[in-house]
Scaffold this active site. Structure first.
Site, PDB file in Angstrom:
ATOM      1  N   LYS A  78      71.699  60.421   2.131  1.00  0.00           N
ATOM      2  CA  LYS A  78      72.458  59.768   1.126  1.00  0.00           C
ATOM      3  C   LYS A  78      72.405  58.428   0.711  1.00  0.00           C
ATOM      4  O   LYS A  78      72.065  57.427   1.745  1.00  0.00           O
ATOM      5  CB  LYS A  78      74.067  59.850   1.795  1.00  0.00           C
ATOM      6  CG  LYS A  78      75.268  59.659   0.860  1.00  0.00           C
ATOM      7  CD  LYS A  78      76.378  59.809   1.549  1.00  0.00           C
ATOM      8  CE  LYS A  78      77.576  59.727   0.516  1.00  0.00           C
ATOM      9  NZ  LYS A  78      78.938  59.995   1.134  1.00  0.00           N
ATOM     10  N   SER A 153      81.738  63.303  -1.339  1.00  0.00           N
ATOM     11  CA  SER A 153      80.988  62.588  -2.032  1.00  0.00           C
ATOM     12  C   SER A 153      79.422  62.675  -1.783  1.00  0.00           C
ATOM     13  O   SER A 153      78.536  62.458  -2.622  1.00  0.00           O
ATOM     14  CB  SER A 153      81.269  61.064  -1.706  1.00  0.00           C
ATOM     15  OG  SER A 153      81.103  60.823  -0.432  1.00  0.00           O
ATOM     16  N   SER A 177      83.776  64.142   2.979  1.00  0.00           N
ATOM     17  CA  SER A 177      82.503  64.040   2.060  1.00  0.00           C
ATOM     18  C   SER A 177      81.335  64.772   2.654  1.00  0.00           C
ATOM     19  O   SER A 177      80.225  64.621   1.883  1.00  0.00           O
ATOM     20  CB  SER A 177      82.220  62.542   1.825  1.00  0.00           C
ATOM     21  OG  SER A 177      83.257  62.219   0.778  1.00  0.00           O
TER      22      SER A 177
END
Lengths: 485, 95
Positions: A78, A153, A177
């Site tokens: 990420k 997310s 997330s």
């Protein structure tokens, strides 16, 4: 079976047996990214040159007989993870050209094992979102249905697993997330107990809630990757100095006699019928495997979303004060004076969801409202934590849905932030309580969209939720189904 | 109304965010809705409840005060939007 379809443990066996080299595996992954990521948009930055250098180094290690579980494995991160020499944007315009001078601890640990970093993955801006639509670099598409969001997310981290454009990925989870996108993309996603993994070198959103964790194709890989990044770190004083068990060795523990709690507040009217059916099937399966299921109560569940959106935004408003255009990141031009530079830099650099949360958090912390909003939320957080402690006096593990519905359409919830926030109702309480949870594939809706199952463990009870998840995976095999891409 | 447009303007100044007129309108409506929603916390009696700032019980984390290698001037300045010698350069602070 292509190389890019393999799990970490399968590829590890092939690398060790020299059936395939890390350079071959990395090339296959880079070609796969080239072929399909245009449709998915899971990557913000792909790093082919560095990846191939790392793959060659991994092959040398393997030739010398020095093979760790992640040696030579192509992984994605990420874009919230600080990576030395690789642009790190956190999904924001304000960090569009930021190239960090150091590696965070989780990344350093992967590199020590010889993992190959193929790129940085798309996400909601500063991890603020449940649909990956707030990214400055465009929304991520769900590989199971390109009209749907992958969740957020860590949407890119989950979509890359489903699209088979990374063998495994790391994400972060502040209110769901990791788990929610894992559920929406039919992969395994684990949020460890607060303090289990170092947050050093992870761009901060809400520091009392943020935690790093793996997204993988199966439960064994989640156990492997968690084991690789977990542990005390002197550079993160909130990381906890407690031994890291061998999570893979514990997977076979089974569920016979295990007490599984079903929190009644999570099985409510309005749960999507496909989600309800998947939960009923999972409950029946665990019963048939000899687990003991019983209803428990988490009475303060309905207050979790309100509590979260006060605490998380307050912490965010403080954490994001550092983006001022002085030391790094975007700076507005043609300004008169310092104050105008701050205000214009932040206006230009942040997207609307980030601005909204900074505003809410600033308000909740401002003079006259601090006690009414922020301290009140912290007190309710105590009640929510107490709910979990009470439930874990009765049962070993909790079973719940991850999300009230299967993945939703891109654009569907954009106009109404409160509706978007409410979709996190089943994941947020785990972050507030600081404990661990895992999402595993549990079936599909009538429209073929993934549905995830959440198992919540006691603080530092990752081994128990992993073995409970493993027992389910072995029987159901949902994780073997591939997205049509 | 939980929050007025002029309060939203004040909060934006505190947060060092320059908002457009249309952002101020949108945020006033959205923040009003969200603040009305979080009102539900007031239904709970929290008299005597200790606030939680951190999920894991923790004392101050001390470490020995030993010098260690630092990142160095060049690396620290590498991302600076503007620099002068070994400093970050900003617009004039004192008018």
């Amino acid at each position: 079976m292509e190389i890019y379809d393999l799990t970490i443990h399968e590829l590890h066996e092939k690398l060790k047996a020299k059936e395939v080299s890390s350079v071959e595996a990395t090339r296959a992954m880079l070609e796969r990214i080239e072929a399909v990521d245009g449709q998915v948009n899971a990557y913000i930055t792909v790093t082919p040159e560095q990846a191939l250098v790392e793959a060659e180094a991994a092959d040398k290690r393997i030739a010398a007989g020095d093979v760790a579980p992640l040696t030579g494995i192509p992984v994605g991160l990420k874009d919230i993870f600080i990576t030395k020499g690789i642009r790190t944007t956190c999904g924001s315009r304000i960090l569009e050209n930021f190239v960090p001078p150091y590696d965070g601890t989780a990344v350093a640990k992967l590199k020590e094992q010889g993992a190959v970093i193929v790129g940085k993955l798309n996400q909601d801006e500063f991890a603020m979102g449940s649909s990956n639509e707030s990214s400055y670099f465009g929304p991520v598409k769900n590989p199971w249905n390109l009209e749907c969001t992958p969740g957020g997310s860590s949407g890119g981290s989950a979509a890359a697993i489903a699209a088979r454009t990374a063998t495994a990925t790391l994400g972060t989870d502040t209110g769901g997330s990791i788990r929610q996108p894992a559920s929406h993309c039919s992969c395994v996603g684990l949020k460890p107990t607060y303090g289990r993994v170092s947050r050093y070198g992870v761009i901060a959103y809400a520091s009392s809630l943020d935690q790093v964790g793996p997204l993988t194709r199966d439960v064994t890989d989640a156990a492997l990757l968690l084991g690789a990044v977990a542990g005390y770190d002197p550079k993160d004083s909130t990381s906890v100095n407690t031994p890291v068990p061998d999570y893979v060795a514990g997977l076979q523990a089974g569920v016979k006699g295990l007490k599984i709690g079903l929190p009644k507040q999570y099985f409510i009217e309005g749960l999507d019928p496909d989600v309800k059916r998947a939960m009923d099937e999972a409950i029946a399966l665990y019963k048939s495997l000899g687990a003991e299921l019983r209803e428990v109560s988490l009475p303060h569940t309905e207050y979790a979303v309100a509590t979260y959106y006060l605490i998380a935004t307050a912490e965010a408003s403080s954490n994001l004060a550092r983006y001022d255009g002085v030391r790094f990141g975007h700076r507005a031009e043609d300004v008169r004076g310092l104050k105008e530079m701050f205000a214009k830099t932040r206006a230009e650099g942040f997207g609307s969801e980030v601005k909204r949360r900074i505003m809410l958090g600033t308000y909740a912390l401002s003079s006259g409202y601090y006690d009414a909003y922020y301290v009140k939320a912290q007190k309710v957080r105590t009640l929510i934590m107490q709910d979990f402690l009470n439930a874990f006096n009765e049962v070993d593990v909790l079973l719940t849905p991850i999300a009230p519905t299967p993945p939703f359409k891109i654009g569907e919830k954009l106009a109404d932030p409160l509706q978007m926030y409410l979709s996190d109702i089943f994941t947020i309480p785990v972050n507030l309580a600081g404990t661990c949870g895992i999402s595993i594939p549990a079936g599909f809706s009538a429209d073929g969209l993934p549905i995830g199952l959440q198992l919540i463990g006691k603080p530092f009870g990752e081994a128990a939720i992993l073995s409970t998840a493993y027992a389910f995976e072995k029987e159901t095999q949902w994780h073997l189904k591939k997205a049509p891409l | 109304m939980k929050i007025t447009r002029s309060e939203v303007e004040h909060v934006a100044r505190l947060a060092r965010l320059e908002l457009t007129d249309s952002e101020l309108d949108t945020f006033t409506g959205q923040m009003d809705g969200i603040l009305a929603y979080v009102e539900k916390l007031n239904a709970l009696d929290t008299e005597g409840i200790v606030p939680t700032s951190h999920a894991v019980p923790m004392e101050n984390a001390f470490r020995p005060d030993q010098p260690a290698e630092s990142i160095g001037v060049e690396a620290a300045l590498a991302n600076a939007p503007l620099r002068a010698e070994s400093f970050f350069r900003v617009p004039k602070v004192i008018e």
